[in-house]
Structures are given as C-alpha cells and as structure tokens.
Design an enzyme around this catalytic site. Sequence first.
Site, PDB file in Angstrom:
ATOM      1  N   ILE A  12      31.314  63.532 -11.068  1.00  0.00           N
ATOM      2  CA  ILE A  12      31.804  62.297 -10.440  1.00  0.00           C
ATOM      3  C   ILE A  12      30.829  61.757  -9.397  1.00  0.00           C
ATOM      4  O   ILE A  12      30.799  60.547  -9.156  1.00  0.00           O
ATOM      5  CB  ILE A  12      33.221  62.503  -9.845  1.00  0.00           C
ATOM      6  CG1 ILE A  12      33.906  61.151  -9.599  1.00  0.00           C
ATOM      7  CG2 ILE A  12      33.183  63.354  -8.576  1.00  0.00           C
ATOM      8  CD1 ILE A  12      35.407  61.252  -9.353  1.00  0.00           C
ATOM      9  N   ASN A  25      40.827  68.570   0.843  1.00  0.00           N
ATOM     10  CA  ASN A  25      41.920  69.394   1.364  1.00  0.00           C
ATOM     11  C   ASN A  25      42.353  68.785   2.690  1.00  0.00           C
ATOM     12  O   ASN A  25      41.695  67.883   3.206  1.00  0.00           O
ATOM     13  CB  ASN A  25      41.521  70.862   1.482  1.00  0.00           C
ATOM     14  CG  ASN A  25      40.327  71.044   2.388  1.00  0.00           C
ATOM     15  OD1 ASN A  25      40.340  70.589   3.536  1.00  0.00           O
ATOM     16  ND2 ASN A  25      39.284  71.660   1.877  1.00  0.00           N
ATOM     17  N   ASP A  35      34.969  68.253  -3.764  1.00  0.00           N
ATOM     18  CA  ASP A  35      34.774  68.012  -2.341  1.00  0.00           C
ATOM     19  C   ASP A  35      33.365  68.418  -1.897  1.00  0.00           C
ATOM     20  O   ASP A  35      32.645  67.639  -1.254  1.00  0.00           O
ATOM     21  CB  ASP A  35      35.834  68.847  -1.600  1.00  0.00           C
ATOM     22  CG  ASP A  35      36.142  68.343  -0.211  1.00  0.00           C
ATOM     23  OD1 ASP A  35      35.591  67.304   0.180  1.00  0.00           O
ATOM     24  OD2 ASP A  35      36.943  69.004   0.478  1.00  0.00           O
ATOM     25  N   SER A 123      43.725  68.472  -8.248  1.00  0.00           N
ATOM     26  CA  SER A 123      44.527  69.721  -8.253  1.00  0.00           C
ATOM     27  C   SER A 123      44.254  70.658  -9.420  1.00  0.00           C
ATOM     28  O   SER A 123      44.884  71.714  -9.505  1.00  0.00           O
ATOM     29  CB  SER A 123      46.043  69.444  -8.199  1.00  0.00           C
ATOM     30  OG  SER A 123      46.431  69.013  -6.909  1.00  0.00           O
TER      31      SER A 123
HETATM   32  P1  ADP Z   1      41.471  70.914  -6.336  1.00  0.00           P
HETATM   33  O1  ADP Z   1      41.289  71.716  -5.078  1.00  0.00           O
HETATM   34  O2  ADP Z   1      42.249  69.621  -6.103  1.00  0.00           O
HETATM   35  O3  ADP Z   1      41.993  71.723  -7.469  1.00  0.00           O
HETATM   36  P2  ADP Z   1      38.704  71.022  -7.331  1.00  0.00           P
HETATM   37  O4  ADP Z   1      37.563  70.251  -6.778  1.00  0.00           O
HETATM   38  O5  ADP Z   1      38.686  72.510  -7.166  1.00  0.00           O
HETATM   39  O6  ADP Z   1      40.012  70.363  -6.672  1.00  0.00           O
HETATM   40  O7  ADP Z   1      38.848  70.704  -8.875  1.00  0.00           O
HETATM   41  C1  ADP Z   1      39.385  69.515  -9.406  1.00  0.00           C
HETATM   42  C2  ADP Z   1      38.792  69.252 -10.768  1.00  0.00           C
HETATM   43  O8  ADP Z   1      37.498  68.684 -10.616  1.00  0.00           O
HETATM   44  C3  ADP Z   1      38.602  70.481 -11.641  1.00  0.00           C
HETATM   45  O9  ADP Z   1      39.015  70.130 -12.954  1.00  0.00           O
HETATM   46  C4  ADP Z   1      37.091  70.728 -11.606  1.00  0.00           C
HETATM   47  O10 ADP Z   1      36.614  71.292 -12.807  1.00  0.00           O
HETATM   48  C5  ADP Z   1      36.568  69.333 -11.461  1.00  0.00           C
HETATM   49  N1  ADP Z   1      35.231  69.191 -10.823  1.00  0.00           N
HETATM   50  C6  ADP Z   1      34.545  70.062 -10.057  1.00  0.00           C
HETATM   51  N2  ADP Z   1      33.379  69.510  -9.653  1.00  0.00           N
HETATM   52  C7  ADP Z   1      33.343  68.254 -10.175  1.00  0.00           C
HETATM   53  C8  ADP Z   1      32.392  67.181 -10.146  1.00  0.00           C
HETATM   54  N3  ADP Z   1      31.258  67.272  -9.483  1.00  0.00           N
HETATM   55  N4  ADP Z   1      32.720  66.033 -10.811  1.00  0.00           N
HETATM   56  C9  ADP Z   1      33.882  65.899 -11.482  1.00  0.00           C
HETATM   57  N5  ADP Z   1      34.800  66.868 -11.548  1.00  0.00           N
HETATM   58  C10 ADP Z   1      34.532  68.034 -10.916  1.00  0.00           C
END
Ligand code: ADP
Length: 170
Positions: A12, A25, A35, A123
């Site tokens: 993203i 968070n 994040d 999430s």
């Molecule tokens: P949460 O704490 O809300 O679960 P996470 O960041 O751990 O958030 O994960 C949310 C989703 O984003 C997961 O499906 C993860 O695989 C995905 N994700 C992690 N890094 C990226 C990124 N750089 N771009 C898009 N999606 C991502």
Amino acid sequence: MTPTLTLVQGDITEQSADAIVNAANSSLLGGGGVDGAIHRRGGPEILAECRALRASRYGKGLRTGQAVATTAGRLDARWVIHTVGPVHSAGEDRSALLASCYRESLRVADELGARTVAFPAVSTGVYGWPINDAARIAVEAVRAAGTAVEEVRFVLFDDRAYAAFAEHVR
Ligand code: ADP
C-alpha cells in the site's frame, strides 16, 4: 453515490491516492505490518503529527473503530488516515467495530475532500481477523457508507487476501 471499488495486490505504501489508510493501533505511535511500512516509507513527518495528536485531542489514543488524518509525508498521497481495527475475538462479535473503521475513514476522507482512498485489509494481520470474513465486512461497509469518495481501492498484500476480496467485489 457508491464509490467504484478496485482491487490491487501489493504494498500500500507504493500506491498513489488522495488518502492512504493506515491499520494503526490506538497509540498512534507506530507498530508493525502496514503501520510500520507507512512510517518507514512516509518518513518522520507522519509520526510527528501523530505525536501532536496524542498531545492534544487524542491524549488517550485513538479508539477502536475511529479514524483521524495526518499528512502523508513522502508517500504519494495527500493524507494518511489512521484507523484502529479491533482485535479478532472468537467469543465476541466485534464486526461492527471493523465496519466502523471503513465508515469512519471514509467520513474523514469526505471532510478532507479526498476522491481516491486506498485501504489495507484492516485487522487481518497481527489482529487476527479471518480474511474472508474481514473482506465481506469491508466491502459491505464501504458500499453502505454513503460517501462522496469516487474510488475505494483495496490493496491486498498476498494472493489469499486478494482472492478473498475478489469474492465480494463483483
Ligand atoms: P492489523 O494490526 O490491523 O491486523 P497489520 O498491519 O498487521 O494490521 O495487517 C493488516 C493486513 O495488511 C494484513 O493482511 C497484512 O498482510 C497486510 N499488510 C502488511 N503490510 C502491508 C503493506 N505494506 N501493504 C499492504 N498490506 C500490508
């Protein structure tokens, strides 16, 4: 109007959009997953604004299901909209909070005048929400939001997440 829903598989932080949504968070002070990636690539300006929010209106942090905007720093966007997803629970139905993340993010986007908004699958990482259920909730929430945003782009990190969203976006 219902926004056009589009799906992209990838990171993203490489997207170009008016607003990029962060799966933050409640501390607003950074974390892992999306994040961490947003702060790394977006640079220190984002964290500086998050700190300022903590020092002013959000002294206790951002509540689950709520959303707030900052600069997007060096990302190819005007704003980052931070939202806090619920931790998945087997014993308690928190889906209204997950839907709220999408609705509130779009409400903030409307206030800003954003036309294109990129969302991660909130999430579904560390917070443990099953991807198929999360995809259904996300798509339903966006369709029901009544937003002026023209394009909502879901940016999914892996094949499974992409396939889950594709089931619901037709
Ligand atoms: P949460 O704490 O809300 O679960 P996470 O960041 O751990 O958030 O994960 C949310 C989703 O984003 C997961 O499906 C993860 O695989 C995905 N994700 C992690 N890094 C990226 C990124 N750089 N771009 C898009 N999606 C991502």
